[in-house]
Design an enzyme around this catalytic site. Structure first.
Site, PDB file in Angstrom:
ATOM      1  N   CYS A  15       0.803  -1.258   0.233  1.00  0.00           N
ATOM      2  CA  CYS A  15      -0.166   0.459   0.097  1.00  0.00           C
ATOM      3  C   CYS A  15       0.828   1.115   0.092  1.00  0.00           C
ATOM      4  O   CYS A  15       1.970   0.909   0.561  1.00  0.00           O
ATOM      5  CB  CYS A  15      -0.801   0.123   1.335  1.00  0.00           C
ATOM      6  SG  CYS A  15      -2.364   1.285   1.322  1.00  0.00           S
ATOM      7  N   ASP A 143      -5.977  -3.424  11.176  1.00  0.00           N
ATOM      8  CA  ASP A 143      -5.267  -1.915  11.654  1.00  0.00           C
ATOM      9  C   ASP A 143      -4.900  -1.441  13.029  1.00  0.00           C
ATOM     10  O   ASP A 143      -6.311  -1.701  13.593  1.00  0.00           O
ATOM     11  CB  ASP A 143      -5.176  -0.854  10.161  1.00  0.00           C
ATOM     12  CG  ASP A 143      -3.832   0.398  10.347  1.00  0.00           C
ATOM     13  OD1 ASP A 143      -4.469   1.152   9.075  1.00  0.00           O
ATOM     14  OD2 ASP A 143      -3.018  -0.346  10.855  1.00  0.00           O
TER      15      ASP A 143
END
Ligand SMILES: O=C(O)c1ccccc1NCC(=O)[C@H](O)[C@H](O)COP(=O)(O)O
Length: 228
Positions: A15, A143
């Site tokens: 990412c 996350d």
């Protein structure tokens, strides 16, 4: 009742890419998805037009993921229209209904980021309820809850997660070659499927990826899969 799908291999999202050379390195290393951050406050931010340019380099079956933080429905749909085949990742405070509308009511697959508090506070996070609330999401990305919404390079306490979650999970937050294998071993039997996502752990600087670190990360995932 969660029945884990047969664990073929752990799929990998890299990412926060901003450069052609990094997109090419991630694809060459074996990434399954490439994330582009469309949150302007991020040091990794790109525009939808830039994401489309970079995503144009992806071979078939490598998924572009557009990452949003409280972007709103019109702007989200406009960005998704720019990047053919993109999956959305909602990483802000978007409600289930806002995620659904911003995905074009299912026209685009989307992931919902669950931001788990660091330390013992993470025990209070009800992931089973969260996954049920966001049941229209194709996956729940786990996350760490950090100041700037994400990309913080910090891991939450994986042991605090429930023994079973009826969802496809993406483990994220502070992953690196040194710890990703442990994360896979701890979580892969607790969900329908487990994928992993990394940003800081494969960078030379925020938004600038390091090809050797990307290859080391993929190798660590493959080594964990080989042991499973
Ligand atoms: O990456 C960012 O800058 C970012 C900014 C705001 C919201 C989300 C962001 N990233 C989301 C991701 O999917 C990251 O890969 C994830 O947070 C893990 O990051 P890291 O802990 O650095 O590996």
């Amino acid at each position: 009742m969660t029945v884990p799908l047969p664990h073929a291999r752990t799929r990998i999202k890299i990412c926060g890419l901003t450069r052609e050379t990094d997109v090419d390195a991630a694809v060459e290393a074996g990434a399954d998805a490439i994330g582009f951050v469309l949150y302007p406050a991020s040091p990794r931010a790109v525009t939808a037009e830039r994401a489309a340019e970079l995503a144009g380099r992806l071979p078939p079956f490598v998924t572009p993921v557009l990452l949003f933080v409280n972007e709103g429905v019109p702007a989200t749909l406009a960005a998704l229209a720019e990047v053919s085949g993109a999956m959305a990742q909602f990483h802000g405070d978007e409600t289930p209904e806002q995620c659904w509308e911003a995905s074009g009511r299912g026209a685009h697959r989307f992931m919902r980021a669950a931001r788990i508090p660091l330390g013992a506070a993470g025990a209070a996070f009800d992931l089973v309820k969260y996954a049920s609330d966001y049941s229209r999401a194709h996956a729940i990305l786990l996350d760490a809850h950090v100041e700037a919404y994400g990309g913080g390079g910090k891991a939450f306490d994986w042991s605090l997660l429930p023994p079973a979650v009826d969802a496809h999970l993406v483990l994220s937050g502070g992953l690196a070659p040194a710890n990703v294998g442990d994360g896979i071993r701890q979580l892969r039997t607790r969900c329908k499927s487990l994928s992993v996502d990394v940003s800081s752990g494969v960078e030379a600087a925020k938004g600038l990826k390091d090809a050797a670190k990307i290859h080391a990360f993929v190798a660590a995932v493959r080594a964990a899969d080989a042991l499973s």
